[in-house]
Design a protein around this motif. Structure first.
Motif, mmCIF file in Angstrom:
data_model
loop_
_atom_site.group_PDB
_atom_site.id
_atom_site.type_symbol
_atom_site.label_atom_id
_atom_site.label_comp_id
_atom_site.label_asym_id
_atom_site.label_seq_id
_atom_site.Cartn_x
_atom_site.Cartn_y
_atom_site.Cartn_z
ATOM 1 N N LEU A 31 0.821 -1.215 0.000
ATOM 2 C CA LEU A 31 0.000 0.000 0.000
ATOM 3 C C LEU A 31 0.851 1.259 0.000
ATOM 4 O O LEU A 31 0.496 2.253 -0.623
ATOM 5 N N PHE A 90 -2.927 -6.892 -4.971
ATOM 6 C CA PHE A 90 -2.775 -5.827 -5.962
ATOM 7 C C PHE A 90 -2.707 -6.274 -7.419
ATOM 8 O O PHE A 90 -2.792 -5.439 -8.313
ATOM 9 N N LEU A 98 -6.298 -3.581 -3.957
ATOM 10 C CA LEU A 98 -6.776 -3.379 -2.591
ATOM 11 C C LEU A 98 -6.525 -1.944 -2.146
ATOM 12 O O LEU A 98 -5.507 -1.342 -2.508
ATOM 13 N N GLU A 99 -7.427 -1.408 -1.344
ATOM 14 C CA GLU A 99 -7.265 -0.074 -0.772
ATOM 15 C C GLU A 99 -7.108 -0.194 0.734
ATOM 16 O O GLU A 99 -7.583 -1.150 1.353
ATOM 17 N N ALA A 100 -6.468 0.794 1.340
ATOM 18 C CA ALA A 100 -6.172 0.775 2.779
ATOM 19 C C ALA A 100 -7.424 0.578 3.622
ATOM 20 O O ALA A 100 -7.390 -0.111 4.649
ATOM 21 N N GLU A 102 -9.826 -1.278 3.236
ATOM 22 C CA GLU A 102 -10.277 -2.661 3.255
ATOM 23 C C GLU A 102 -9.529 -3.526 4.264
ATOM 24 O O GLU A 102 -9.973 -4.625 4.594
#
Length: 192
Positions: A31, A90, A98-100, A102
């Motif tokens: 991330l 990713f 994916l995002e933080a 989540e």
């Protein structure tokens, strides 16, 4: 040697916890840095430095969020887990990266694979009768077509006929039929 069920204690609880921590750290590293975590292998137990093939599966609210792995042992186990965790988060082409936000709801599963066992041509032609439901993972190959199902897929496809038909479709083959060049390999996993 034919694969059998993985021993329950192949990896001690502290080794499993360490691998889960490495997978989570690699996702967090991804991330912020856009790359998998480079694992310092020198301080790890010997079992975590042995070459092993792994898959990392990510779920959110009980739904698949990413699953990537390798079928051949090419890297030390700990580094392979870091690489596959990053890829599942990713690089799974079925999902957006994916995002933080989540992370709090993310559940990860690690599957350590046994070396694949090549099945005879006769066994490959009779796959539904050859497989051990709930135990065997399966790889099929026919020319450029290749696919695998982990043993955990038996939970969704408990009938061997359905399991093989769905895997054939995943590989881009008709769900049934005779493929004289079809090669099949089975393996087991230790999942945690």
């Amino acid at each position: 040697m034919a694969p059998g069920p993985s021993p329950e204690a192949a990896y001690a609880p502290e080794e499993r916890a360490r691998l889960r921590d490495i997978a989570a750290a690699s996702i967090r590293h991804g991330l912020t840095q856009g790359a998998p975590l480079a694992v310092g292998l020198g301080t790890l137990p010997a079992k975590l430095r042995e070459p092993r093939a792994t898959f990392v599966t990510l779920e959110r609210s009980g739904r698949l969020r990413g699953c990537i792995g390798t079928l051949e042992a090419r890297r030390p186990l700990a580094q392979d887990v870091a690489d596959q965790a990053y890829a599942a988060a990713f690089r799974d082409p079925r999902f957006v990266p994916l995002e933080a936000g989540e992370l709090p709801d993310l559940e990860l599963k690690i599957s350590v694979l046994s070396p694949p066992e090549a099945l005879s041509a006769e066994a490959a032609r009779a796959l539904p009768d050859t497989l051990r439901p709930g135990i065997d993972g399966l790889i099929i190959e026919d020319g450029p077509h290749r696919a695998t199902f982990l043993p955990s897929v038996w939970a969704q496809l408990p009938d061997p006929q359905d399991f093989v038909a769905a895997l054939r479709q995943k590989a881009g083959l008709p769900p049934a039929g005779s493929n004289p060049n079809l090669r099949a390999f089975r393996y087991t996993t230790e999942e945690f």
